[in-house]
Design a protein around this motif. Structure first.
Motif, PDB file in Angstrom:
ATOM      1  N   THR A   1      -8.908  -0.912   2.246  1.00 23.09           N
ATOM      2  CA  THR A   1      -7.685   0.524   3.210  1.00 23.09           C
ATOM      3  C   THR A   1      -7.439  -0.744   4.019  1.00 23.09           C
ATOM      4  O   THR A   1      -8.150  -1.811   4.977  1.00 23.09           O
TER       5      THR A   1
ATOM      6  N   TYR B   1       0.723   1.044   9.034  1.00 21.27           N
ATOM      7  CA  TYR B   1       2.469   1.276   8.113  1.00 21.27           C
ATOM      8  C   TYR B   1       3.878   1.900   9.385  1.00 21.27           C
ATOM      9  O   TYR B   1       3.803   2.261   9.709  1.00 21.27           O
TER      10      TYR B   1
ATOM     11  N   GLU C   1     -13.618   2.637   6.098  1.00 21.87           N
ATOM     12  CA  GLU C   1     -12.713   1.685   5.638  1.00 21.87           C
ATOM     13  C   GLU C   1     -13.032   1.206   4.402  1.00 21.87           C
ATOM     14  O   GLU C   1     -12.349   0.546   3.777  1.00 21.87           O
ATOM     15  N   ARG C   2     -13.540   2.022   3.571  1.00 22.08           N
ATOM     16  CA  ARG C   2     -13.515   1.835   1.902  1.00 22.08           C
ATOM     17  C   ARG C   2     -13.102   3.628   1.515  1.00 22.08           C
ATOM     18  O   ARG C   2     -13.236   4.297   1.955  1.00 22.08           O
ATOM     19  N   PHE C   3     -11.791   3.535   0.390  1.00 19.13           N
ATOM     20  CA  PHE C   3     -12.057   4.431   0.019  1.00 19.13           C
ATOM     21  C   PHE C   3     -12.380   4.686  -1.674  1.00 19.13           C
ATOM     22  O   PHE C   3     -11.849   3.863  -2.267  1.00 19.13           O
TER      23      PHE C   3
ATOM     24  N   ALA D   1      -3.298   3.614   9.083  1.00 21.91           N
ATOM     25  CA  ALA D   1      -2.714   4.580   8.887  1.00 21.91           C
ATOM     26  C   ALA D   1      -1.672   4.138   9.658  1.00 21.91           C
ATOM     27  O   ALA D   1      -0.217   3.894   9.771  1.00 21.91           O
TER      28      ALA D   1
ATOM     29  N   CYS E   1     -12.802   9.276   1.783  1.00 18.04           N
ATOM     30  CA  CYS E   1     -12.508   7.596   2.554  1.00 18.04           C
ATOM     31  C   CYS E   1     -13.335   7.727   3.683  1.00 18.04           C
ATOM     32  O   CYS E   1     -12.938   8.330   4.669  1.00 18.04           O
TER      33      CYS E   1
ATOM     34  N   ILE F   1      -5.030   7.050   5.322  1.00 23.45           N
ATOM     35  CA  ILE F   1      -4.802   5.885   5.263  1.00 23.45           C
ATOM     36  C   ILE F   1      -4.163   5.406   4.520  1.00 23.45           C
ATOM     37  O   ILE F   1      -3.483   6.001   3.944  1.00 23.45           O
ATOM     38  N   THR F   2      -3.668   4.194   3.824  1.00 27.29           N
ATOM     39  CA  THR F   2      -3.214   3.415   3.345  1.00 27.29           C
ATOM     40  C   THR F   2      -4.042   2.358   2.208  1.00 27.29           C
ATOM     41  O   THR F   2      -4.862   1.728   2.931  1.00 27.29           O
ATOM     42  N   VAL F   3      -3.624   2.401   1.071  1.00 24.61           N
ATOM     43  CA  VAL F   3      -4.294   2.210   0.110  1.00 24.61           C
ATOM     44  C   VAL F   3      -3.257   1.084  -1.144  1.00 24.61           C
ATOM     45  O   VAL F   3      -2.393   1.440  -1.169  1.00 24.61           O
TER      46      VAL F   3
ATOM     47  N   ASN G   1       0.830  -1.288  -0.221  1.00 30.32           N
ATOM     48  CA  ASN G   1       0.323  -0.106  -0.167  1.00 30.32           C
ATOM     49  C   ASN G   1       0.997   1.216  -0.034  1.00 30.32           C
ATOM     50  O   ASN G   1       1.855   0.557   0.245  1.00 30.32           O
TER      51      ASN G   1
END
Length: 366
Positions: A109, A115, A94-96, A112, A91, A67-69, A32
Motif C-alpha cells: 500500500t 494521493y 501497511e499491508r492490504f 492515502a 488493512c 488507503i491506496t493499493v 494505485n
C-alpha cells in the motif's frame, strides 16, 4: 480499514475506475486506486492527473479508513475469485490483506494522504442532459478527433452549450464532424474542449445506462455526474476553430446515393488505394453515374461505377476513402446525401432522415 464486500459489488466499480489508470506512471501512486470507507460507503478513485473517476458502492460491514493499493492487481484478483463470493479486507501495518474462501492475498500500500488532489474548481455552468443524448453526441463525432496533433486544441472534442442547443464538434484538420441537439433546459453560452482520453472514457461510462447526467463546467475542468460515478477532466486551453465558417454554403451539386451500395464500392476500391493515404478519385458525369477509382505505387487499379441521383453538374475530386467510410458508418438512413459547392473545395455529408449530424471532408490532391 476493514470491510466485507460481495465480489461483484467491488468488481464493477474497479472496472470503471481502471480505464483512467495508466499502466506506466511517473508517480508510483498513480498506479494505485484510492479506497475510502465511511459510513458503509466505499469510494474508489482513480486518476492520471488529467482525468479522474470516482465510483461509490456499499459494503456489508466495516471499519472506516483510507488507503491506496495497486489497481490492476486488485482488479485481477477480484476478477479471478469465484462468482458471488464474499471478500474480506483487513488493512493494517501497511499491508492490504484479502481473504476469500481458501484464498489469501497481501498487497503493498501507499498512504492515502499522498494521493494527488484533483482540483475541479468552482462550477460556472451546470446543465442536465439526457444520458442517451450525450452518448449519441459523442458517438457521432469522436471518430474525427485528432491524435497527437501539434494543434493541441484539435486533440479533443468541442462541447458547445449555446442557449438551448448542445453541440459536439471534432476535427483533425482534414475532416469535421458536428452533432447538435436542442435541450429542454436552457443554459448560458459556453464552449469547452475536453481532451481525447476524457472523451473516450466518458463515452464508455455513458454506455452503462444512467438516465440523466449533470454536466458541471468550471474555468479549467468539467465534471459529469452519472449516478454513483463521477467523471472529471482537465480542459484543453485554447480556442477551437470556428466550425460554422467551414460549413459550405451556396451548394451547387447535391447527390443522393444508396448508403450500402456506396459503402460497399468504397470498401472494395480502397483495397487497392495507397496504404498510407487511402486516396481515391471520385468522378461524376452528367448521366448521374459516379466512378470511384484507386491506384497504388505498384500500378494496381480498381474502379467501381455507382448510380446516383444528381442535382447540378458533374465533378472530379479526390478523397481519403477512410474518411468517407467513417462518415457513412454514422449515417442511419438508407440514402446518404453528398453536397458540393461550385469549387468543390469540401464535401458535406448528411443523413437524409436525421438533421442532427453533419460531416465535412476536405478533398485530396491526386
Amino acid at each position: 480499514m476493514k470491510f466485507t464486500i460481495a465480489r461483484e459489488t467491488l468488481l464493477t466499480p474497479l472496472q470503471q475506475v481502471i480505464g483512467v489508470i495508466e499502466k506506466r506512471q511517473t508517480l508510483p501512486i498513480l498506479s494505485n486506486v484510492l479506497l475510502k470507507l465511511s459510513d458503509g460507503q466505499l469510494e474508489l478513485t482513480g486518476t492520471d492527473l488529467e482525468v479522474q473517476l470516482i465510483t461509490r458502492t456499499t459494503v456489508e460491514s466495516g471499519e472506516d479508513g483510507a488507503i491506496t493499493v495497486p489497481a490492476r492487481k486488485l482488479l485481477d484478483i477480484c476478477r479471478l475469485l469465484p462468482d458471488k463470493s464474499a471478500i474480506n479486507v483487513d488493512c493494517k501495518d501497511e499491508r492490504f490483506a484479502i481473504r476469500c474462501g481458501s484464498s489469501k492475498f497481501n498487497l503493498a500500500t501507499l498512504p492515502a494522504d499522498n494521493y494527488p488532489e484533483f482540483d475541479t474548481g468552482t462550477t460556472e455552468l451546470e446543465v442536465a442532459v439526457p444520458a442517451a443524448t450525450l452518448r449519441r453526441a459523442l458517438e457521432k463525432t469522436t471518430f474525427a478527433m485528432a491524435q497527437q496533433d501539434v494543434r493541441y486544441y484539435l486533440n479533443g472534442l468541442l462541447l458547445d452549450v449555446d442557449g438551448r442547443t448542445l453541440r459536439t464538434v471534432a476535427s483533425d484538420g482534414h475532416r469535421l464532424a458536428v452533432f447538435e441537439e436542442v435541450l429542454e433546459i436552457e443554459g448560458q453560452g459556453r464552449q469547452i474542449i475536453i481532451p481525447r482520453k476524457g472523451v473516450l472514457e466518458l463515452a464508455r461510462l455513458l454506455g452503462e445506462g444512467a438516465e440523466t447526467v449533470t454536466v458541471q463546467i468550471a474555468p479549467n475542468t468539467v465534471r459529469v455526474n452519472l449516478g454513483a460515478v463521477s467523471f472529471a477532466a482537465k480542459l484543453i486551453e485554447g480556442r477551437f476553430p470556428d466550425f460554422q465558417r467551414v460549413m459550405p454554403r451556396d451548394l451547387a451539386r447535391i447527390m443522393l446515393i444508396d448508403k450500402d451500395v456506396f459503402k460497399g464500392a468504397l470498401t472494395r476500391v480502397s483495397v487497392l488505394s495507397n496504404e498510407k493515404y487511402k486516396s481515391i478519385s471520385m468522378e461524376v458525369d452528367e448521366e448521374a453515374v459516379m466512378s470511384l477509382k484507386a491506384q497504388n505505387p505498384e500500378h494496381e487499379e480498381a474502379e467501381e461505377r455507382v448510380p446516383i441521383q444528381l442535382e447540378g453538374s458533374g465533378l472530379s475530386v479526390g478523397f481519403n476513402a477512410a474518411y468517407l467510410l467513417d462518415a457513412i458508418n454514422n449515417v442511419g438512413s438508407a440514402q446518404v446525401r453528398l453536397s458540393f459547392t461550385e469549387a468543390a473545395n469540401s464535401c458535406l455529408i448528411e443523413d437524409c432522415e436525421d438533421s442532427h449530424f453533419k460531416f465535412i471532408v476536405m478533398p485530396m490532391r491526386l
